[in-house]
Design a protein around this motif. Sequence first.
Motif, PDB file in Angstrom:
ATOM      1  N   LEU A   1       0.781  -1.613   0.012  1.00 53.17           N
ATOM      2  CA  LEU A   1       0.437  -0.072   0.077  1.00 53.17           C
ATOM      3  C   LEU A   1       1.061   1.200  -0.139  1.00 53.17           C
ATOM      4  O   LEU A   1       0.321   2.495  -0.304  1.00 53.17           O
ATOM      5  CB  LEU A   1      -1.215  -0.210   1.044  1.00 53.17           C
ATOM      6  N   ALA A   2       2.299   1.204   0.104  1.00 48.76           N
ATOM      7  CA  ALA A   2       3.130   2.229  -0.411  1.00 48.76           C
ATOM      8  C   ALA A   2       4.516   1.753  -1.079  1.00 48.76           C
ATOM      9  O   ALA A   2       5.033   0.380  -1.064  1.00 48.76           O
ATOM     10  CB  ALA A   2       3.645   2.423   0.922  1.00 48.76           C
ATOM     11  N   SER A   3       4.825   2.254  -1.645  1.00 47.35           N
ATOM     12  CA  SER A   3       5.871   2.110  -2.371  1.00 47.35           C
ATOM     13  C   SER A   3       7.402   2.133  -1.538  1.00 47.35           C
ATOM     14  O   SER A   3       8.529   1.714  -1.823  1.00 47.35           O
ATOM     15  CB  SER A   3       6.342   3.363  -3.472  1.00 47.35           C
ATOM     16  N   SER A   4       7.664   2.479  -0.561  1.00 45.75           N
ATOM     17  CA  SER A   4       8.471   2.511   1.090  1.00 45.75           C
ATOM     18  C   SER A   4       8.367   2.847   2.303  1.00 45.75           C
ATOM     19  O   SER A   4       6.727   3.071   2.385  1.00 45.75           O
ATOM     20  CB  SER A   4       9.525   3.671   0.663  1.00 45.75           C
ATOM     21  N   ARG A   5       9.258   2.588   3.260  1.00 45.23           N
ATOM     22  CA  ARG A   5       8.747   1.953   4.146  1.00 45.23           C
ATOM     23  C   ARG A   5       8.043   3.661   4.832  1.00 45.23           C
ATOM     24  O   ARG A   5       7.405   4.151   5.504  1.00 45.23           O
ATOM     25  CB  ARG A   5       9.752   1.428   4.939  1.00 45.23           C
TER      26      ARG A   5
ATOM     27  N   ILE B   1      -0.793  -6.287  -9.362  1.00 52.03           N
ATOM     28  CA  ILE B   1      -0.478  -7.240  -8.558  1.00 52.03           C
ATOM     29  C   ILE B   1       0.248  -7.522  -7.631  1.00 52.03           C
ATOM     30  O   ILE B   1       1.278  -7.460  -7.948  1.00 52.03           O
ATOM     31  CB  ILE B   1      -0.819  -8.689  -9.585  1.00 52.03           C
ATOM     32  N   ILE B   2      -0.029  -7.382  -6.346  1.00 52.32           N
ATOM     33  CA  ILE B   2       0.273  -7.664  -5.428  1.00 52.32           C
ATOM     34  C   ILE B   2       1.272  -9.426  -4.208  1.00 52.32           C
ATOM     35  O   ILE B   2       0.164  -9.472  -4.048  1.00 52.32           O
ATOM     36  CB  ILE B   2       0.449  -6.106  -3.940  1.00 52.32           C
ATOM     37  N   THR B   3       2.796  -9.055  -4.098  1.00 52.82           N
ATOM     38  CA  THR B   3       2.786 -10.711  -3.508  1.00 52.82           C
ATOM     39  C   THR B   3       3.195 -10.170  -2.328  1.00 52.82           C
ATOM     40  O   THR B   3       4.093  -8.952  -2.277  1.00 52.82           O
ATOM     41  CB  THR B   3       4.072 -11.174  -4.115  1.00 52.82           C
TER      42      THR B   3
END
Length: 185
Positions: free
Chosen positions: A88-92, A143-145
């Motif tokens: 749900l986010a590209s980085s921490r 598509i998220i793993t």
Amino acid sequence: RCRALGLEPSFLGYDKKSRRNLTRANRKVSEYGLQLREKQKTKRFYGLQETQFRNLFDKAAKKSGITGENLLILLETRLDNVVFRLGLASSRKEARQLVTHGHFTVNGKKATIPSMELKAGDVVKVKDKSASSPKFKEIKDMIITVPAWMSVDTEKLEGKILALPTRDQIDTPVAEHLIVELYSK
């Protein structure tokens, strides 16, 4: 910072490649230096300050089991890290900001504390009001793993923690025993 710790910038969420050799040749590093570098690497990886990291270590030491594994489990089950792992986010860093701005609920209640510790069975969901933003609309098509200890539903923009992760399921390149040795001096 990445080069000093021997990490590729992509590990910390930066979209670039290092053109330099990440190993420091002809330099002998002391045992303390190795331990300190491992701690700094882990702190940067998860985006924590020294006090937060030390408090997490103390909490891990009080739990039963192996302290190093407990520390990694505590780091992985923080709300900001779970949001990142769910895709749900590209980085921490971005996950931390999204949580702070109040875009998520945990078990139906608004959550704005990135360091919130989650347990097995907790459901993290994007708030309905936030789900209509362009940031989250593009996630619905992806598509998220996710790791085996979590499940995600991209249509509803929610994820569930199925069980606490084990050391085998945590893919962070960290030698946690060096951190334990450093703090136990």
